[in-house]
Design a protein around this motif. Structure first.
Motif, PDB file in Angstrom:
ATOM      1  N   ASP A 146       0.859  -1.169   0.058  1.00 10.21           N
ATOM      2  CA  ASP A 146      -0.132  -0.023  -0.183  1.00 10.21           C
ATOM      3  C   ASP A 146       0.983   1.160   0.112  1.00 10.21           C
ATOM      4  O   ASP A 146       0.871   2.094  -1.077  1.00 10.21           O
ATOM      5  N   LEU A 147       1.296   1.628   0.903  1.00 11.84           N
ATOM      6  CA  LEU A 147       2.477   2.647   1.154  1.00 11.84           C
ATOM      7  C   LEU A 147       3.650   2.249   1.572  1.00 11.84           C
ATOM      8  O   LEU A 147       3.900   1.349   2.434  1.00 11.84           O
TER       9      LEU A 147
ATOM     10  N   ARG B 275       3.516   5.110  -3.418  1.00  9.39           N
ATOM     11  CA  ARG B 275       1.901   4.622  -3.285  1.00  9.39           C
ATOM     12  C   ARG B 275       1.559   3.688  -4.321  1.00  9.39           C
ATOM     13  O   ARG B 275       1.947   3.668  -5.377  1.00  9.39           O
TER      14      ARG B 275
ATOM     15  N   SER C   4      -4.075  10.289  -1.640  1.00 13.05           N
ATOM     16  CA  SER C   4      -4.498  10.660  -3.069  1.00 13.05           C
ATOM     17  C   SER C   4      -5.457  11.578  -3.247  1.00 13.05           C
ATOM     18  O   SER C   4      -5.485  12.578  -3.803  1.00 13.05           O
TER      19      SER C   4
ATOM     20  N   SER D   4      -3.133   4.563   0.320  1.00 15.76           N
ATOM     21  CA  SER D   4      -2.541   5.283  -0.747  1.00 15.76           C
ATOM     22  C   SER D   4      -3.532   6.296  -1.500  1.00 15.76           C
ATOM     23  O   SER D   4      -3.387   7.355  -1.757  1.00 15.76           O
ATOM     24  N   ASP D   5      -4.946   5.407  -1.601  1.00 16.90           N
ATOM     25  CA  ASP D   5      -5.909   6.022  -2.002  1.00 16.90           C
ATOM     26  C   ASP D   5      -6.375   7.291  -1.412  1.00 16.90           C
ATOM     27  O   ASP D   5      -6.927   8.315  -2.009  1.00 16.90           O
TER      28      ASP D   5
END
Length: 299
Positions: free
Chosen positions: A202-203, A259, A269, A265-266
């Motif tokens: 994910d991150l 990301r 963003s 991550s989403d």
């Protein structure tokens, strides 16, 4: 590796905790004389001035506050468009606006090596918010918050690595917690990562090892206040800190944040989090997590 577990009940749910661990032995009502004998806990004099009490909560009486005897963290403070932050916050919360058209998002990786809930890791994405009832400029509030080391935020995501941490956070505080793999490593390089629930990346954060400052216990105290709703009522939760070894870098160089399209991550963003303003790496700190109290200004 933990090879023995026991079942405990919290908030009407049964979860597994390490057999003979802090939660199994103390149920959050730790005996500080026994904790002091644990070499992994370090010096615990800071906690002796904060007595535990049995207090009411939404899941019944519990011992509070919760103690984190040995912790570390990596925090990246980033700017984001104010309109996106405002849209992500429930009314009447307001994002702090220290820059024209920009607010602040904090991504923080925590590792709790010794605590009342047994070891676990956690990641927070939070929006820095205007202090309820604050007057004067937003820049003035930020400068005052920095001077007092006292910040206010609304947490949008707070995944963890253990069931007891998840259940206590969701049932006791109504915080947005779920289970997922997390790693934090502060060594020759600083690395921290969180995976999606299926284990995919994910991150991933990487940074060169900073120069740390070691300070005497209780010489660098601070606090953060979370504003959140508990059963439909606005509440505030205070987290007190006693930092022992730390590093700070403004406009940090060599930091990468990858990301990979997972939920965290989403979220970053979607908030438009972009420019890195500050990197804070805490190699050693002690924390006190208090129970939520009603926020009368929003009542």
């Amino acid at each position: 590796m933990i090879d023995q577990w026991v079942d405990v009940e919290f908030g009407g749910q049964t979860v597994k905790v390490p057999k003979g661990g802090y939660y199994d032995r103390f149920r959050s009502n730790s005996d500080l004389d026994l904790v002091a004998r644990d070499p992994a806990a370090g010096n615990i004099d800071f906690f002796r001035r904060i007595p535990k009490q049995k207090v009411p909560s939404r899941v019944g009486p519990i011992w509070a506050p919760n103690f984190y005897y040995r912790s570390s963290s990596v925090q990246l403070l980033m700017t984001a468009p104010i309109e996106r932050l405002a849209a992500a916050l429930p009314a009447p919360l307001e994002p702090l606006r220290p820059l024209p058209g920009k607010g602040l998002v904090a991504l923080t990786f925590f590792s709790y090596a010794v605590c009342d809930n047994d070891p676990y890791d956690e990641v927070s994405i939070a929006v820095v918010v205007r202090r309820p009832g604050a007057k004067g400029s937003h820049v003035g509030q930020l400068m005052g918050d920095i001077r007092r080391r006292n910040f206010c935020a609304h947490v949008l995501a707070l995944p963890v690595t253990t069931d007891i941490a998840r259940v206590r956070g969701v049932q006791g505080y109504q915080l947005p917690k779920w289970l997922t793999p997390i790693t934090v490593d502060i060594g020759a390089e600083v690395t921290a990562s969180i995976a999606a629930a299926d284990g995919s990346p994910d991150l991933v954060l990487r940074a060169p090892a900073p120069v740390f400052h070691d300070v005497p216990s209780q010489s660098r105290l601070g606090s953060n206040t979370m504003f959140h709703q508990v059963d439909g009522q606005w509440s505030q939760t205070l987290v007190q800190s006693n930092t022992l070894s730390y590093a700070q870098e403004l406009f940090p160089k060599g930091v990468t944040l990858s990301r990979h399209g997972g939920p965290m991550s989403d979220l970053l963003s979607g908030l438009g989090a972009s420019r890195m303003l500050r990197l804070d790496v805490v190699r050693d700190a002690q924390l006190v997590l208090n129970t939520p109290t009603r926020l009368e200004r929003f009542a």
